[in-house]
Design an enzyme around this catalytic site. Structure first.
Site, PDB file in Angstrom:
ATOM      1  N   THR A  29       1.251  -1.815   0.200  1.00  0.00           N
ATOM      2  CA  THR A  29      -0.058   0.298   0.386  1.00  0.00           C
ATOM      3  C   THR A  29       1.434   0.880   0.597  1.00  0.00           C
ATOM      4  OG1 THR A  29      -1.650  -1.325   1.539  1.00  0.00           O
ATOM      5  CG2 THR A  29      -1.648   1.327   1.344  1.00  0.00           C
ATOM      6  N   ASP A  81       5.998  -4.070  -1.701  1.00  0.00           N
ATOM      7  CA  ASP A  81       5.498  -3.172  -0.475  1.00  0.00           C
ATOM      8  C   ASP A  81       6.678  -1.366  -0.456  1.00  0.00           C
ATOM      9  OD1 ASP A  81       3.927  -1.965   0.312  1.00  0.00           O
ATOM     10  OD2 ASP A  81       4.008  -2.978   2.228  1.00  0.00           O
ATOM     11  N   GLY A  82       6.588  -1.075  -0.264  1.00  0.00           N
ATOM     12  CA  GLY A  82       6.757   0.581   0.184  1.00  0.00           C
ATOM     13  C   GLY A  82       7.416   0.380   1.430  1.00  0.00           C
ATOM     14  N   GLU A 103      -0.397  -5.977   5.933  1.00  0.00           N
ATOM     15  CA  GLU A 103       1.049  -5.482   5.553  1.00  0.00           C
ATOM     16  C   GLU A 103       1.895  -6.408   6.112  1.00  0.00           C
ATOM     17  OE1 GLU A 103       1.783  -1.252   3.558  1.00  0.00           O
ATOM     18  OE2 GLU A 103       1.869  -1.187   5.639  1.00  0.00           O
TER      19      GLU A 103
END
Length: 218
Positions: A29, A81-82, A103
Site C-alpha cells: 500500500t 511493498d514500500g 502489510e
C-alpha cells in the site's frame, strides 16, 4: 514527475521485473506501490494477487490484475511493498498509509519480501514517529499503558482496513527489537510499524535513474 517520484518508479519497475508467470503476489500500500501496479499490469502475466488495502485492491482491479482473498491463495511467492524508513541493518518503519497490520501479515507469509523506496527513505537509524494500529475496545486504557514509552497521538484519518485506530508514537527507537517486543506485549496494540530485518529479502532503492540493492538477506 518529481525526482522522488522518478526514483519510486524505477524501483517499482525493477521489482515488477522479479515477478514471473504463475506466481502468487502480495501487493502493498502507498505511493510507491502506486508505481508498481501499472508496471506489473503492463507485463501481462498470469498471476494471482492479494492486496493489503482496499485502495490497492481497487487500483489493481482497474488495471486488470487478478485480486483474490488471501485465504484462497495458501502461500505467496513474492510480496512487494514500500517503506517509510530503511535502516542499514534492514529494519524498517512502515505504516504511513495505515495498513501496517495487513502489510506485516503479508510480509511474514511470503517466500520473498521485496521492499521498494526512493533514496530519501534511507536513514542512519530509525526515528519516530512510529505508527501504531490500536483496537477500539478499551483504547483509553491502551493509551494509558503506552504513556511510559512516549507521546501517542491518534491520527485524524480513516480507520485501518481492519477497523483499527491509527496512531503515532514518539519515543526512543534505539533498540527496535526490544521496543517491538514491548509493543507486542501491550494489550490493545494490534500492530506497530517496526518490521524486523528477518522479514525482508531485499530492499531496492531508486537513486536518480538507477536502482541499487541496499540490503539483501542471504
Amino acid at each position: 514527475m518529481t525526482d522522488e517520484d522518478a526514483e519510486k518508479k524505477v524501483a517499482a519497475e525493477a521489482a515488477a521485473a522479479l515477478v514471473s508467470d504463475g506466481m502468487t503476489v502480495g501487493l502493498g500500500t502507498g505511493s510507491t506501490v502506486a508505481h508498481l501496479l501499472p508496471a506489473l499490469a503492463a507485463r501481462g502475466l498470469d498471476i494471482r494477487c492479494v492486496a493489503t488495502s482496499p485502495a490497492t485492491e481497487s487500483a489493481s482491479r482497474d488495471l486488470g490484475l487478478s485480486i483474490e482473498p488471501f485465504e484462497s491463495l495458501g502461500h505467496l511467492d513474492i510480496a512487494i511493498d514500500g517503506t517509510d524508513q530503511v535502516a542499514p541493518d534492514g529494519w524498517l518503519i512502515k505504516g504511513g498509509g495505515g495498513a501496517h497490520l495487513r502489510e506485516k501479515i503479508v510480509a511474514a507469509s511470503t517466500r520473498r519480501f521485496v521492499v521498494i523506496a526512493q533514496s530519501s527513505k534511507l536513514v542512519d537509524a530509525l526515528r519516530p514517529p512510529l505508527p501504531l494500529e490500536l483496537r477500539t475496545f478499551g483504547m483509553a486504557a491502551t493509551l494509558e499503558s503506552l504513556e511510559p514509552l512516549g507521546e501517542v497521538v491518534v491520527r485524524d484519518c480513516p480507520p485501518s482496513p481492519d477497523a483499527g485506530v491509527i496512531a503515532d508514537l514518539t519515543c526512543d527507537i534505539g533498540d527496535p527489537a526490544a521496543l517491538a517486543r514491548e509493543l507486542e506485549a501491550t494489550p490493545g496494540v494490534a500492530a506497530h510499524g517496526l518490521f524486523d530485518a528477518a522479514l525482508v529479502s531485499e530492499v531496492l532503492v531508486g537513486r536518480g535513474a538507477e536502482v541499487a540493492t541496499v540490503f539483501s538477506r542471504s
